[in-house]
Design a protein around this motif. Structure first.
Motif, PDB file in Angstrom:
ATOM      1  N   LEU A 150       0.837  -1.188   0.000  1.00  0.00           N
ATOM      2  CA  LEU A 150       0.000   0.000   0.000  1.00  0.00           C
ATOM      3  C   LEU A 150       0.877   1.245   0.000  1.00  0.00           C
ATOM      4  O   LEU A 150       1.905   1.288   0.679  1.00  0.00           O
ATOM      5  CB  LEU A 150      -0.906   0.000   1.237  1.00  0.00           C
ATOM      6  N   LYS A 172       0.237   5.228   0.759  1.00  0.00           N
ATOM      7  CA  LYS A 172      -0.775   6.164   1.241  1.00  0.00           C
ATOM      8  C   LYS A 172      -0.106   7.455   1.715  1.00  0.00           C
ATOM      9  O   LYS A 172       1.098   7.472   2.022  1.00  0.00           O
ATOM     10  CB  LYS A 172      -1.582   5.541   2.376  1.00  0.00           C
ATOM     11  N   ILE A 223      -4.739   6.935  -2.502  1.00  0.00           N
ATOM     12  CA  ILE A 223      -3.824   5.852  -2.149  1.00  0.00           C
ATOM     13  C   ILE A 223      -3.583   4.970  -3.374  1.00  0.00           C
ATOM     14  O   ILE A 223      -4.350   4.981  -4.343  1.00  0.00           O
ATOM     15  CB  ILE A 223      -4.375   4.990  -0.987  1.00  0.00           C
TER      16      ILE A 223
END
Length: 363
Positions: free
Chosen positions: A186, A188, A292
């Protein structure tokens, strides 16, 4: 009043009784450890059997087995303290008895030589050394957590999350183990200037060297590498160590927003455990979703046989590499495994690498 010989005989009998009881305590502890080892080995076998069921999500079952393993591994505090206190008291009384017997029977004269004194005193020190070592063995058996005496026989619960231990010690497949970690990647927002790269694990597995590069059309925008080892604080209520956790987030580094100019990126994540010679490779497809970047499908994983490596103690060494991983040799050639997570942005040079010291967190 008792005569001297009668008193010496009483002291000798007390001494013999106490040492016999001390030996009985050792037998009791050994029997307890034997039963505990059998139970722990059964749990470990069940844990390893589950790891091969990689097609289904059984991380919850594995997590419960790790907790169950710790429950049987740790000796209850109160009985353990009482046993250790009894051992300390018994050894102290035995030593006092030895000294009393020699003191009463010793007759000082001017003809006493140093050799004769050593002849009487040396057995006390030798016996004391043996009793202290015996106490050390029993204490480490009662409290096996964190000592090297019992670890080869019954590994600590934290070792069940160590990929290097599982692959090297019991020769389990790294691919099947990491399948249960359900890795996710991820990107972000971190602050107004940078985005944070986070590796998510559904079940915390660690103790491996990793290399990650995020690229767009083979042009890297981020590279991360290091020795991944997770440490958890003790439980706030019980004070016992936490062997594993679920839904772990591992910060790997930061990317400037001005480097993220596209909506999709490819990420290659390599895992190098100590017990293997070929790394496990994950391929993540990252796509922008709002603010994101997240994966849209499960990552592809495979063993990369084009790379051969060796980890000797704390030194990571690449023996052969025919895949052309961007900046791999330049950034990892002098890597020492020291539990650091390093990251690098453009320009990709060793002197530009920084340590990502942000703590692992759970959500």
């Amino acid at each position: 009043m008792f005569d001297t010989q009668s008193y010496l005989r009483v002291l000798t009998s007390i001494n013999a009784a106490l040492t016999t009881l001390l030996g009985s305590v050792g037998i009791f502890v050994s029997l307890t450890v034997q039963r505990r080892v059998e139970r722990l080995q059964d749990i470990l076998e069940e844990f390893l059997d589950l790891s091969y069921q990689s097609d289904t999500n059984i991380t919850g079952k594995m997590y419960k087995l790790i907790e169950k393993y710790q429950m049987h591994y740790l000796f209850p505090d109160t009985p353990g303290r009482l046993i250790v206190q009894y051992i300390n008291l018994t050894i102290a009384v035995v030593i006092i008895s030895w000294v009393s017997i020699l003191t009463i029977g010793f007759q000082w004269t001017f003809k006493v030589s140093l050799a004769s004194i050593l002849f009487y005193i040396l057995p006390i020190f030798m016996g004391l050394g043996i009793l202290v070592f015996y106490r050390y063995l029993l204490k480490n058996t009662i409290y096996p957590f964190g000592n090297y005496l019992m670890s080869p026989l019954i590994p600590p619960p934290v070792m069940l999350r160590s990929v290097s231990f599982l692959s090297g010690y019991v020769n389990v497949s790294v691919k099947s183990i990491m399948k249960q970690a359900r890795l996710r990647l991820l990107i972000k927002p971190h602050n107004s200037d940078k985005a944070k790269v986070v590796l998510k694990e559904e079940l915390s597995f660690d103790d491996y060297f990793y290399y990650l590069f995020i690229a767009r059309e083979d042009k890297p925008v981020f590279i991360g590498y290091g020795d991944l080892r997770i440490s958890f604080d003790n439980e706030s209520i019980t004070g016992k160590p936490i062997p594993a956790a679920k839904n772990v987030n591992i910060p790997l580094g930061y990317i400037p927003f001005n480097s993220l100019k596209h909506d999709d990126y490819d990420a290659n994540f390599f895992i190098f455990p100590k017990g293997e010679k070929h790394p496990l490779e994950y391929l993540f497809k990252l796509k922008k979703q709002g603010n994101i970047y997240a994966i849209t499908e499960d990552p592809e994983s495979s063993v990369n046989y084009m790379i051969t490596y060796h980890i000797d103690k704390d030194r990571f060494r690449v023996l052969e590499e025919n895949t052309g991983i961007p900046f791999f040799h330049m950034l990892t050639k002098n890597t020492i495994l020291n539990s650091g997570r390093y990251a690098c942005n453009e320009p990709f040079k060793p002197e530009n690498a920084y340590n990502c010291a942000e703590d692992v967190y759970i959500d």
